[in-house]
Design a protein around this motif. Structure first.
Motif, PDB file in Angstrom:
ATOM      1  N   ALA A  10       0.714  -1.050   0.071  1.00 22.30           N
ATOM      2  CA  ALA A  10      -0.246   0.020   0.044  1.00 22.30           C
ATOM      3  C   ALA A  10       1.032   1.251  -0.083  1.00 22.30           C
ATOM      4  O   ALA A  10       1.932   1.094   0.553  1.00 22.30           O
ATOM      5  CB  ALA A  10      -0.867  -0.055   1.350  1.00 22.30           C
ATOM      6  N   PRO A  11       0.506   2.350  -0.512  1.00 23.26           N
ATOM      7  CA  PRO A  11       1.278   3.430  -0.501  1.00 23.26           C
ATOM      8  C   PRO A  11       1.666   3.959   0.832  1.00 23.26           C
ATOM      9  O   PRO A  11       2.625   4.614   1.071  1.00 23.26           O
ATOM     10  CB  PRO A  11       0.278   4.686  -1.237  1.00 23.26           C
ATOM     11  N   ARG A  12       0.857   3.725   1.802  1.00 25.20           N
ATOM     12  CA  ARG A  12       1.122   4.152   3.124  1.00 25.20           C
ATOM     13  C   ARG A  12       2.261   3.385   3.530  1.00 25.20           C
ATOM     14  O   ARG A  12       3.261   4.069   4.484  1.00 25.20           O
ATOM     15  CB  ARG A  12      -0.066   3.547   4.146  1.00 25.20           C
ATOM     16  N   GLN A  13       2.941   2.044   2.934  1.00 23.02           N
ATOM     17  CA  GLN A  13       4.090   1.366   3.308  1.00 23.02           C
ATOM     18  C   GLN A  13       5.054   1.987   2.870  1.00 23.02           C
ATOM     19  O   GLN A  13       6.129   2.122   3.626  1.00 23.02           O
ATOM     20  CB  GLN A  13       4.019  -0.086   3.053  1.00 23.02           C
ATOM     21  N   LEU A  14       4.811   2.595   1.844  1.00 24.42           N
ATOM     22  CA  LEU A  14       6.098   3.324   1.250  1.00 24.42           C
ATOM     23  C   LEU A  14       6.534   4.509   1.712  1.00 24.42           C
ATOM     24  O   LEU A  14       7.451   5.092   1.975  1.00 24.42           O
ATOM     25  CB  LEU A  14       5.831   3.415  -0.488  1.00 24.42           C
ATOM     26  N   ALA A  15       5.169   5.037   2.194  1.00 27.19           N
ATOM     27  CA  ALA A  15       5.342   6.539   2.848  1.00 27.19           C
ATOM     28  C   ALA A  15       6.063   6.363   4.490  1.00 27.19           C
ATOM     29  O   ALA A  15       7.179   7.138   4.612  1.00 27.19           O
ATOM     30  CB  ALA A  15       3.898   7.106   3.047  1.00 27.19           C
ATOM     31  N   GLU A  16       5.776   5.219   4.982  1.00 29.19           N
ATOM     32  CA  GLU A  16       6.555   4.920   6.238  1.00 29.19           C
ATOM     33  C   GLU A  16       7.937   4.555   5.922  1.00 29.19           C
ATOM     34  O   GLU A  16       8.629   5.192   6.764  1.00 29.19           O
ATOM     35  CB  GLU A  16       5.894   3.826   6.675  1.00 29.19           C
ATOM     36  N   LYS A  17       8.435   3.944   4.954  1.00 23.14           N
ATOM     37  CA  LYS A  17       9.734   3.664   4.502  1.00 23.14           C
ATOM     38  C   LYS A  17      10.530   4.931   4.430  1.00 23.14           C
ATOM     39  O   LYS A  17      11.596   5.275   4.625  1.00 23.14           O
ATOM     40  CB  LYS A  17       9.761   2.784   3.236  1.00 23.14           C
ATOM     41  N   LEU A  18       9.799   5.924   3.576  1.00 20.59           N
ATOM     42  CA  LEU A  18      10.394   7.178   3.207  1.00 20.59           C
ATOM     43  C   LEU A  18      10.668   7.883   4.290  1.00 20.59           C
ATOM     44  O   LEU A  18      11.683   8.645   4.549  1.00 20.59           O
ATOM     45  CB  LEU A  18       9.686   7.815   2.118  1.00 20.59           C
ATOM     46  N   ALA A  19       9.628   8.051   5.399  1.00 20.26           N
ATOM     47  CA  ALA A  19       9.853   8.725   6.576  1.00 20.26           C
ATOM     48  C   ALA A  19      10.759   8.475   7.404  1.00 20.26           C
ATOM     49  O   ALA A  19      11.603   9.095   8.121  1.00 20.26           O
ATOM     50  CB  ALA A  19       8.443   8.702   7.145  1.00 20.26           C
ATOM     51  N   LEU A  20      11.118   6.921   7.602  1.00 20.96           N
ATOM     52  CA  LEU A  20      12.346   6.629   8.023  1.00 20.96           C
ATOM     53  C   LEU A  20      13.503   6.973   7.826  1.00 20.96           C
ATOM     54  O   LEU A  20      14.621   7.144   8.498  1.00 20.96           O
ATOM     55  CB  LEU A  20      12.218   5.022   8.068  1.00 20.96           C
ATOM     56  N   ALA A  21      13.559   7.481   6.422  1.00 15.94           N
ATOM     57  CA  ALA A  21      14.620   7.826   5.797  1.00 15.94           C
ATOM     58  C   ALA A  21      14.626   9.225   5.772  1.00 15.94           C
ATOM     59  O   ALA A  21      15.473  10.182   5.016  1.00 15.94           O
ATOM     60  CB  ALA A  21      14.927   7.297   4.518  1.00 15.94           C
TER      61      ALA A  21
ATOM     62  N   VAL B 162      16.306   9.410  -2.555  1.00 17.73           N
ATOM     63  CA  VAL B 162      14.796   9.100  -2.757  1.00 17.73           C
ATOM     64  C   VAL B 162      14.933   7.839  -3.419  1.00 17.73           C
ATOM     65  O   VAL B 162      14.279   6.862  -3.131  1.00 17.73           O
ATOM     66  CB  VAL B 162      14.256  10.320  -3.355  1.00 17.73           C
ATOM     67  N   VAL B 163      15.397   7.945  -4.547  1.00 14.25           N
ATOM     68  CA  VAL B 163      15.384   6.554  -5.756  1.00 14.25           C
ATOM     69  C   VAL B 163      15.883   5.334  -5.059  1.00 14.25           C
ATOM     70  O   VAL B 163      15.279   4.431  -5.000  1.00 14.25           O
ATOM     71  CB  VAL B 163      16.171   6.981  -6.717  1.00 14.25           C
ATOM     72  N   ARG B 164      17.153   5.679  -4.293  1.00 14.83           N
ATOM     73  CA  ARG B 164      17.569   4.457  -3.535  1.00 14.83           C
ATOM     74  C   ARG B 164      16.706   3.888  -2.401  1.00 14.83           C
ATOM     75  O   ARG B 164      16.539   2.690  -2.259  1.00 14.83           O
ATOM     76  CB  ARG B 164      18.837   4.595  -3.008  1.00 14.83           C
ATOM     77  N   THR B 165      16.149   4.973  -1.661  1.00 19.37           N
ATOM     78  CA  THR B 165      15.319   4.464  -0.637  1.00 19.37           C
ATOM     79  C   THR B 165      13.969   3.679  -1.192  1.00 19.37           C
ATOM     80  O   THR B 165      13.657   2.544  -0.815  1.00 19.37           O
ATOM     81  CB  THR B 165      14.625   5.633   0.209  1.00 19.37           C
ATOM     82  N   ILE B 166      13.581   4.102  -2.608  1.00 22.87           N
ATOM     83  CA  ILE B 166      12.184   3.426  -3.085  1.00 22.87           C
ATOM     84  C   ILE B 166      12.710   2.263  -3.636  1.00 22.87           C
ATOM     85  O   ILE B 166      11.835   1.105  -3.449  1.00 22.87           O
ATOM     86  CB  ILE B 166      11.710   4.466  -4.186  1.00 22.87           C
ATOM     87  N   SER B 167      13.907   2.275  -4.092  1.00 28.07           N
ATOM     88  CA  SER B 167      14.204   0.963  -4.738  1.00 28.07           C
ATOM     89  C   SER B 167      14.486  -0.206  -3.759  1.00 28.07           C
ATOM     90  O   SER B 167      14.333  -1.351  -3.939  1.00 28.07           O
ATOM     91  CB  SER B 167      15.600   0.960  -5.398  1.00 28.07           C
ATOM     92  N   GLY B 168      15.061   0.196  -2.673  1.00 24.88           N
ATOM     93  CA  GLY B 168      15.311  -0.628  -1.533  1.00 24.88           C
ATOM     94  C   GLY B 168      14.092  -1.207  -1.047  1.00 24.88           C
ATOM     95  O   GLY B 168      13.604  -2.392  -0.825  1.00 24.88           O
TER      96      GLY B 168
END
Ligand code: PLP
Length: 377
Positions: A303-314, A366-372
């Motif tokens: 879900a988009p929320r999960q990606l948002a959480e991952k981005l927030a951690l970074a 940003v790209v690295r975090t999303i790819s991860g």
């Protein structure tokens, strides 16, 4: 913790600094002054309209645009449900009732078919329809061909909320040039900024004159202070106009940078099942103000929320699309024609860092975090 990466932070440097210092040294510190006049002329020329009035915010421009159209208590204003609250708030300031129209799923912009339906219903019910107020979502111009034709059939004026779309076009015409008048915003997160500010744009000289009059406390042109109307203190200061002029000289460069970022997001998500870059099938004419992705959770497996959480951690900012106005507690009970399209976008879309001030290193992060994130999902 790494530096925070924002979705759209102001893109200002030496040019802007020099412009503000020069304005300050010129002695024109008060609202009004040569930079305000020049900024109005330059933006009107850029958008291709006859007149521009520089104001303290986009919200102020909406408010005065509506008042100048004569909107007031007892009137209905049809607007997009998928917008920032400022659009609907300005309608309420006038005492009129906002009536929310749902969106086209591909763009999030007002659906012309629903607008026609709403106008028909309200006209049959004998309501006083004062204005149509469509919003260019995230920098993509509304289908003005459709919206203006329909509003015209019903004899209803259009005030266009182009707060997010400066630099975009529809059928070769600039956003900000449609309807009886349009407004743009120079808030700090917009495609260009005056830190806070806005402009009303119109081809109608009388309209511009009235907006300018209301924005300067509705002073009658006599030496003593004489007032026959309620006015507002909504003009832009000369210092901020100087900043705006410097930003306007870089508008194309800043749009190019945002487009390049969008292209990189398109590449990143090209092979990702269940993810689409929002509006990207038709993005040649938008200013790429903000780039969002739309996620089909069933296909993507997340879900988009999960990606948002991952981005927030970074320490990277992201955000859902605007929560539609008909879902806002403050507008509970407001009328509208709602299909669920905006609500779906609100639930499935995520807006990513898109600002032209983003450095290559920051975007790489940003790209690295999303790819991860994608790698483990
Ligand atoms: C669609 C829309 N309308 C109006 C506004 C209000 O502009 P301002 O913040 O300059 O008052 C904004 C942005 O802030 C916006 O995104």
């Amino acid at each position: 913790m790494k530096d925070r990466i924002f979705m759209s932070s102001p893109d200002v440097g030496q040019l802007e600094e020099d412009a503000v210092v020069a304005a300050m040294r010129s002695g024109w510190i008060a609202p009004l002054g040569p930079d305000v006049d020049a900024f109005e002329r330059e933006l009107a020329a850029r958008v291709g309209v006859g007149h521009a009035v520089a104001l303290s915010s986009g919200t102020a421009a909406l408010h005065l645009g509506l008042l100048t159209l004569g909107v007031g208590p007892g009137d209905v204003v049809l607007t997009s449900t998928m917008t920032f609250a400022a659009t609907a708030n300005a309608i309420v300031y006038t005492g009129a009732e906002p009536f929310f129209i749902d969106a086209l799923p591909r763009t999030g912009n007002m659906s012309p078919a629903l607008l026609r339906q709403a106008l028909t219903l309200l006209r049959e019910a004998g309501q006083s329809i004062a204005c149509v107020l469509p919003v260019d979502l995230l920098g993509k111009a509304v289908d003005y061909t459709g919206i203006l034709a329909i509003a015209g059939e019903f004899g209803v004026p259009v005030l266009a909320d182009a707060a997010e779309s400066l630099g975009a076009t529809h059928m070769g015409r600039a956003a900000g040039s449609f309807g009886q008048a349009s407004i743009v915003s120079f808030n700090g997160n917009k495609i260009m900024t005056t830190s806070g500010g806005g402009m009303l744009l119109t081809d109608d000289e009388t309209f511009a004159h009235h907006v300018r009059y209301l924005a300067t406390q509705a002073r009658q042109p006599v030496l003593h202070y004489e007032h026959t109307d309620i006015g507002y203190n909504y003009r832009m200061s000369n210092l901020l106009a100087a900043l705006g002029r410097a930003q306007l000289s870089r508008l194309d460069e800043m749009i190019e940078r945002r487009r390049a970022l969008r292209d990189e997001y398109k590449d990143l998500f090209a092979e990702v099942e269940g993810v689409e870059v929002f509006g990207a099938d038709d993005d040649r004419y938008d200013n790429a103000w903000l780039t969002s992705i739309v996620v089909d959770e069933a296909k993507a497996g997340w879900a988009p929320r999960q990606l948002a959480e991952k981005l927030a951690l970074a320490n990277i900012e992201s955000r859902p699309l605007w929560k539609p106005m008909h879902l806002q507690p403050v507008f509970a009970g407001a009328r509208g024609l709602i299909t669920g399209a905006s609500e779906r976008l609100f639930k499935t879309a995520l807006t990513l860092p898109s600002g032209s001030a983003l450095t290559s290193d920051q975007h790489e992060r940003v790209v690295r975090t999303i790819s991860g994130f994608l790698g483990v999902n």
